[in-house]
Design an enzyme around this catalytic site. Sequence first.
Site, PDB file in Angstrom:
ATOM      1  N   GLY A  16      43.422  22.044  58.026  1.00  0.00           N
ATOM      2  CA  GLY A  16      43.368  23.045  56.536  1.00  0.00           C
ATOM      3  C   GLY A  16      42.408  22.572  55.603  1.00  0.00           C
ATOM      4  O   GLY A  16      41.672  23.448  55.095  1.00  0.00           O
ATOM      5  N   ASP A  36      37.866  19.049  67.547  1.00  0.00           N
ATOM      6  CA  ASP A  36      39.400  18.917  67.255  1.00  0.00           C
ATOM      7  C   ASP A  36      40.215  18.486  68.453  1.00  0.00           C
ATOM      8  O   ASP A  36      39.771  18.788  69.553  1.00  0.00           O
ATOM      9  CB  ASP A  36      39.876  20.108  66.679  1.00  0.00           C
ATOM     10  N   ASP A  62      39.682  13.763  71.432  1.00  0.00           N
ATOM     11  CA  ASP A  62      40.654  12.833  70.970  1.00  0.00           C
ATOM     12  C   ASP A  62      39.871  11.988  70.321  1.00  0.00           C
ATOM     13  O   ASP A  62      39.331  10.913  71.030  1.00  0.00           O
ATOM     14  CB  ASP A  62      41.693  12.386  71.915  1.00  0.00           C
ATOM     15  N   VAL A  63      39.821  11.888  68.821  1.00  0.00           N
ATOM     16  CA  VAL A  63      38.915  10.678  68.431  1.00  0.00           C
ATOM     17  C   VAL A  63      39.241   9.282  68.426  1.00  0.00           C
ATOM     18  O   VAL A  63      38.770   8.196  68.487  1.00  0.00           O
ATOM     19  CB  VAL A  63      38.940  10.976  66.661  1.00  0.00           C
ATOM     20  N   TYR A 153      50.352   5.330  57.346  1.00  0.00           N
ATOM     21  CA  TYR A 153      49.426   6.462  56.714  1.00  0.00           C
ATOM     22  C   TYR A 153      48.617   5.748  55.684  1.00  0.00           C
ATOM     23  O   TYR A 153      47.352   5.743  55.669  1.00  0.00           O
ATOM     24  CB  TYR A 153      50.049   7.707  56.047  1.00  0.00           C
ATOM     25  N   THR A 188      46.696  22.484  51.597  1.00  0.00           N
ATOM     26  CA  THR A 188      46.729  22.502  53.033  1.00  0.00           C
ATOM     27  C   THR A 188      48.119  22.645  53.615  1.00  0.00           C
ATOM     28  O   THR A 188      49.145  22.208  52.898  1.00  0.00           O
ATOM     29  CB  THR A 188      45.939  21.403  53.857  1.00  0.00           C
ATOM     30  N   MET A 190      49.273  20.495  55.521  1.00  0.00           N
ATOM     31  CA  MET A 190      49.871  19.105  55.680  1.00  0.00           C
ATOM     32  C   MET A 190      50.816  18.564  54.465  1.00  0.00           C
ATOM     33  O   MET A 190      51.669  17.965  54.372  1.00  0.00           O
ATOM     34  CB  MET A 190      48.459  18.084  55.591  1.00  0.00           C
TER      35      MET A 190
END
Length: 252
Positions: A16, A36, A62-63, A153, A188, A190
């Site tokens: 987003g 992404d 995949d980071v 987080y 966004t 999220m």
Amino acid sequence: MSSTPRNILVTGAGGGMCRGINARLAGAGHTIVCVDLDAQSSETAAKTIREAGGKAFSFAADVADEASVGNLLTDVTATVGPVQALVNAAGILDRKYLADSTAESFRRALDVNLVGPFNLIKAFSPAMIEGGWGRIINIASIAGVTGYPYPSYAASKAGLVNLTRSLLEDFWGTGITVNSICPGVVDTPMVIQEVRDQVRRRVPTQTIIEPAEIGAMIAFLLTDEARNINGADLLVDGGATRLFSLFNNHAD
Ligand SMILES: NC(=O)c1ccc[n+]([C@@H]2O[C@H](COP(=O)([O-])OP(=O)(O)OC[C@H]3O[C@@H](n4cnc5c(N)ncnc54)[C@H](O)[C@@H]3O)[C@@H](O)[C@H]2O)c1
């Protein structure tokens, strides 16, 4: 405000907030390398940029996975060439309190939100050093500045803010700056409705942040006029974290 067109790699490009980031940076003439986990949303983001007249490529990676980022470096270098700027925006928000968290869920948040940017910076900064110019921009969060109810987080984003500061020595004299942006509540998917409803009562500007506002901040960091903004933790939060809430008469 003008800047030399560059190759900008944006992770989480299908998300987003990146809608606003991609459009703003492509509009300034930069080529956006969309990355992404989800190949389809990465390609949709790149297609949106191209349809608006901009330049974009899409890749899936995949980071959190060092090997995946290694393959990404090979593919991007072969297709696009060296990237001069990195926007680490890929992230996950696992809405779990301590009681519901496991070591595995906690570790996954750290892997995506903190080890992910580390992997990208490790992989893509050598070419920036070689080119004598670079910008690394980590999208953290105000949750990394204050405490936050979801510990994985908050811990991962606090780590990202301090990783940013801690790279100044590595990039000393290289022409590369490294900064974090800590957004407040951005419009966004999220963000859940309950949080949106609190913005009027808890944020001094009383406004939800548009993704384009984050894009504008990044666009400025990409200019040469921003070359002395380095190691900063840039709050774009309407003042939400700067008011001592015990004396905030508008909270309830
Ligand atoms: N939305 C907000 O209010 C807000 C506020 C502060 C900070 N942030 C941060 O901004 C960034 C973007 O947030 P958003 O709202 O656009 O979230 P979003 O969920 O819409 O987008 C995140 C994107 O990251 C991608 N992604 C997730 N895991 C990945 C992985 N392992 N490898 C590669 N890509 C992966 C997802 O597929 C998704 O496209 C995140 O880092 C988020 O933590 C968001």
